[in-house]
Scaffold this motif. Structure first.
Motif, PDB file in Angstrom:
ATOM      1  N   MET A 141      76.578  25.838  30.835  1.00  0.00           N
ATOM      2  CA  MET A 141      75.763  24.877  31.154  1.00  0.00           C
ATOM      3  C   MET A 141      75.315  24.108  29.871  1.00  0.00           C
ATOM      4  N   VAL A 142      75.132  25.027  28.806  1.00  0.00           N
ATOM      5  CA  VAL A 142      74.529  24.193  27.692  1.00  0.00           C
ATOM      6  C   VAL A 142      75.663  23.681  26.831  1.00  0.00           C
ATOM      7  N   ILE A 143      76.610  24.439  26.273  1.00  0.00           N
ATOM      8  CA  ILE A 143      77.607  24.021  25.407  1.00  0.00           C
ATOM      9  C   ILE A 143      78.510  22.892  26.442  1.00  0.00           C
ATOM     10  N   ILE A 144      78.943  23.261  27.254  1.00  0.00           N
ATOM     11  CA  ILE A 144      80.175  22.413  28.026  1.00  0.00           C
ATOM     12  C   ILE A 144      79.824  21.173  28.456  1.00  0.00           C
ATOM     13  N   THR A 145      78.343  21.361  28.981  1.00  0.00           N
ATOM     14  CA  THR A 145      77.724  19.897  29.515  1.00  0.00           C
ATOM     15  C   THR A 145      77.231  19.137  28.215  1.00  0.00           C
ATOM     16  N   ALA A 146      76.677  19.585  27.124  1.00  0.00           N
ATOM     17  CA  ALA A 146      76.512  18.658  25.900  1.00  0.00           C
ATOM     18  C   ALA A 146      77.708  18.167  25.457  1.00  0.00           C
ATOM     19  N   SER A 152      68.904  25.316  31.774  1.00  0.00           N
ATOM     20  CA  SER A 152      70.332  25.355  30.996  1.00  0.00           C
ATOM     21  C   SER A 152      70.981  24.016  30.908  1.00  0.00           C
ATOM     22  N   LEU A 153      70.955  23.199  32.238  1.00  0.00           N
ATOM     23  CA  LEU A 153      71.831  22.061  32.124  1.00  0.00           C
ATOM     24  C   LEU A 153      70.581  21.084  31.460  1.00  0.00           C
ATOM     25  N   GLY A 154      69.465  21.210  31.910  1.00  0.00           N
ATOM     26  CA  GLY A 154      68.391  20.218  31.154  1.00  0.00           C
ATOM     27  C   GLY A 154      68.729  20.239  29.462  1.00  0.00           C
ATOM     28  N   LEU A 155      68.908  21.637  29.311  1.00  0.00           N
ATOM     29  CA  LEU A 155      68.821  21.818  27.638  1.00  0.00           C
ATOM     30  C   LEU A 155      70.326  21.267  27.150  1.00  0.00           C
ATOM     31  N   GLY A 156      71.275  21.381  27.942  1.00  0.00           N
ATOM     32  CA  GLY A 156      72.689  20.899  27.482  1.00  0.00           C
ATOM     33  C   GLY A 156      72.505  19.288  27.333  1.00  0.00           C
ATOM     34  N   LEU A 157      71.936  18.711  28.433  1.00  0.00           N
ATOM     35  CA  LEU A 157      71.417  17.191  28.476  1.00  0.00           C
ATOM     36  C   LEU A 157      70.708  16.739  27.289  1.00  0.00           C
ATOM     37  N   MET A 158      69.720  17.465  27.121  1.00  0.00           N
ATOM     38  CA  MET A 158      68.950  17.111  25.807  1.00  0.00           C
ATOM     39  C   MET A 158      69.774  17.075  24.604  1.00  0.00           C
ATOM     40  N   ILE A 159      70.253  18.331  24.219  1.00  0.00           N
ATOM     41  CA  ILE A 159      71.310  18.232  23.110  1.00  0.00           C
ATOM     42  C   ILE A 159      72.294  17.006  23.173  1.00  0.00           C
ATOM     43  N   SER A 160      72.906  16.634  24.260  1.00  0.00           N
ATOM     44  CA  SER A 160      73.808  15.638  24.477  1.00  0.00           C
ATOM     45  C   SER A 160      73.081  14.317  24.052  1.00  0.00           C
ATOM     46  N   ASN A 161      71.744  14.084  24.160  1.00  0.00           N
ATOM     47  CA  ASN A 161      71.080  12.858  23.869  1.00  0.00           C
ATOM     48  C   ASN A 161      70.836  12.750  22.497  1.00  0.00           C
ATOM     49  N   ILE A 162      70.438  14.094  21.862  1.00  0.00           N
ATOM     50  CA  ILE A 162      70.311  14.040  20.396  1.00  0.00           C
ATOM     51  C   ILE A 162      71.440  13.973  19.510  1.00  0.00           C
ATOM     52  N   MET A 211      74.808  22.228  17.679  1.00  0.00           N
ATOM     53  CA  MET A 211      73.368  22.449  18.288  1.00  0.00           C
ATOM     54  C   MET A 211      73.671  23.504  19.262  1.00  0.00           C
ATOM     55  N   SER A 212      74.686  23.558  20.037  1.00  0.00           N
ATOM     56  CA  SER A 212      74.847  24.290  21.445  1.00  0.00           C
ATOM     57  C   SER A 212      74.722  25.817  20.926  1.00  0.00           C
ATOM     58  N   PHE A 213      75.581  25.809  19.812  1.00  0.00           N
ATOM     59  CA  PHE A 213      75.906  27.334  19.268  1.00  0.00           C
ATOM     60  C   PHE A 213      74.596  27.682  18.590  1.00  0.00           C
ATOM     61  N   PHE A 214      73.790  26.788  17.869  1.00  0.00           N
ATOM     62  CA  PHE A 214      72.366  27.409  17.602  1.00  0.00           C
ATOM     63  C   PHE A 214      71.477  27.889  18.562  1.00  0.00           C
ATOM     64  N   VAL A 215      71.661  27.207  19.723  1.00  0.00           N
ATOM     65  CA  VAL A 215      70.928  27.731  21.023  1.00  0.00           C
ATOM     66  C   VAL A 215      71.417  29.142  21.560  1.00  0.00           C
ATOM     67  N   MET A 216      72.673  29.135  21.416  1.00  0.00           N
ATOM     68  CA  MET A 216      73.224  30.415  22.024  1.00  0.00           C
ATOM     69  C   MET A 216      72.875  31.696  21.375  1.00  0.00           C
TER      70      MET A 216
END
Length: 369
Positions: free
Chosen positions: A189-194, A268-278, A288-293
């Motif tokens: 949800m986080v890495i692949i979505t972002a 998790s999706l919200g976090l992925g979307l937030m990363i994709s916006n930044i 950034m996703s790895f930093f979260v993981m």
């Protein structure tokens, strides 16, 4: 609603075309599940052990039999000197050395305390802790048995009966496999979505959607709903693999598990979307996703107990969504508990979902403006 369905349909078509990513989405969870389920075992047994028995008496053999019968020590090497014991541990051939003094039996027969030296290679902390704990237990049990014989007692004064619940045999897979589901969902949800959304922006297809009459929330919903479906497919496959390959029991309600998982997926999706916006490009999104993981794996209680962490690490783990989902999935799968015991965890995930999705929508609005 029809516009949201149109975006959802477009997302599924894009997933179908990107076969490599689709394969990774399904293969990575399976590989992770099998690797973690089979490889990670916290119960260390068959520790290679060298013995230097200078007593060569029935008493020393009896104690050695207790070590061997425990299943934790493999007495596969006999040393003829203290230096040989040291050499064996230094070379890594043995992790534990057991040394009996020459007068071991005589001291016992005189009613004196007979020392037995147990040397443990503590360069591997997990093996060392296990070896020390089991060796101390064996020594204590054998001492009590001798004491009872001398005092002509039939039973110990204290009768403490320990009964482990939920996982009485201490099977590591029962504890690890449900937690891996949380890692799989977080990763997908986080890495692949972002990365997927940033890639779409780089290709210019996202801008094409922005100029359509779609509202920001419609575009967001259309983007995340297909990934929610993917998350559920992954969880279903992982639960099946856990039950078939590792015999993980599912004691609680599957319906409740699927329902409460929705809160974790949206967070998790919200976090992925937030990363994709930044993030400005795919590399930044991945980093950034790895930093979260990383903190999710290390601090959530997936690998190490939170109770053993320093206070600062414990408080940081409170702001990680996976921390709460691990309580939910282990609670339902292993304990068989229901929603009424997991209200706090659900409330925390709901707050995370609203916060991340709200920030993502606001940032997306600013970009449109």
């Amino acid at each position: 609603m029809s516009r949201i369905f149109a975006v959802i349909k477009k997302e599924f078509i894009q997933m179908k075309r990107d076969r490599m990513t689709l394969a990774l989405i399904f293969m990575i969870p399976l590989i992770q599940l099998l690797l973690f389920g089979y490889a990670i075992q916290t119960d260390v047994k068959h520790i290679s052990t060298v013995v230097f028995d200078q007593s060569l008496s029935p008493e020393s053999r009896e104690l050695l039999n207790a070590f061997s019968a425990s299943g934790y020590f493999d007495l596969n090497e006999v040393a003829l000197s203290y230096d040989a014991v040291t050499q064996s541990i230094d070379s890594g051939q043995a992790r534990v050395g057991i040394i009996f003094p020459p007068d071991f039996a005589r001291q016992l027969q005189r009613g004196e305390s007979a020392p037995v030296q147990v040397i443990v290679d503590a360069s591997d902390n997990m093996v060392a802790n296990q070896a020390i704990a089991i060796a101390n237990s064996i020594g204590l049990i054998k001492s009590q048995q001798l004491l009872f014989q001398k005092m002509n007692l039939d039973a110990p004064p204290y009768d403490i009966r320990v009964r482990p619940w939920y996982n009485p045999d201490g099977v590591t897979a029962y504890y690890m496999v449900p937690a891996i589901l949380g890692i799989i969902v977080t990763m997908t949800m986080v890495i692949i979505t972002a990365v997927a959304i940033v890639r779409e922006r780089e290709r210019g297809t996202l801008e094409q959607l922005i100029v359509t009459p779609l509202r920001p929330y419609e575009l967001m919903l259309g983007k995340i709903i297909p990934y929610i479906a993917l998350g559920y497919i992954q969880i279903t496959v992982a639960l099946l693999v856990g039950a078939l390959f590792f015999q993980v029991p599912i004691r609680g309600s599957l319906l409740e598990l699927y329902l409460l998982t929705l809160f974790f997926i949206t967070a998790s999706l919200g976090l992925g979307l937030m990363i994709s916006n930044i993030a400005k490009n795919q590399m930044q999104a991945f980093q950034m996703s790895f930093f979260v993981m990383l903190p999710s794996i290390l601090l959530s209680g997936f690998m190490f107990p939170r109770e053993a962490m320093p206070r600062i690490s414990y408080y940081i783990s409170d702001i990680i969504p996976l921390t709460y989902y691990l309580d939910i999935i282990r609670g339902i799968v292993l304990k068989g508990i229901g929603f009424q015991y997991l209200l706090g965890q659900v409330a925390a995930l709901l707050v995370f979902s609203l916060l991340f999705l709200g920030i993502s929508t606001l940032k997306f609005k600013k970009k449109i403006a």
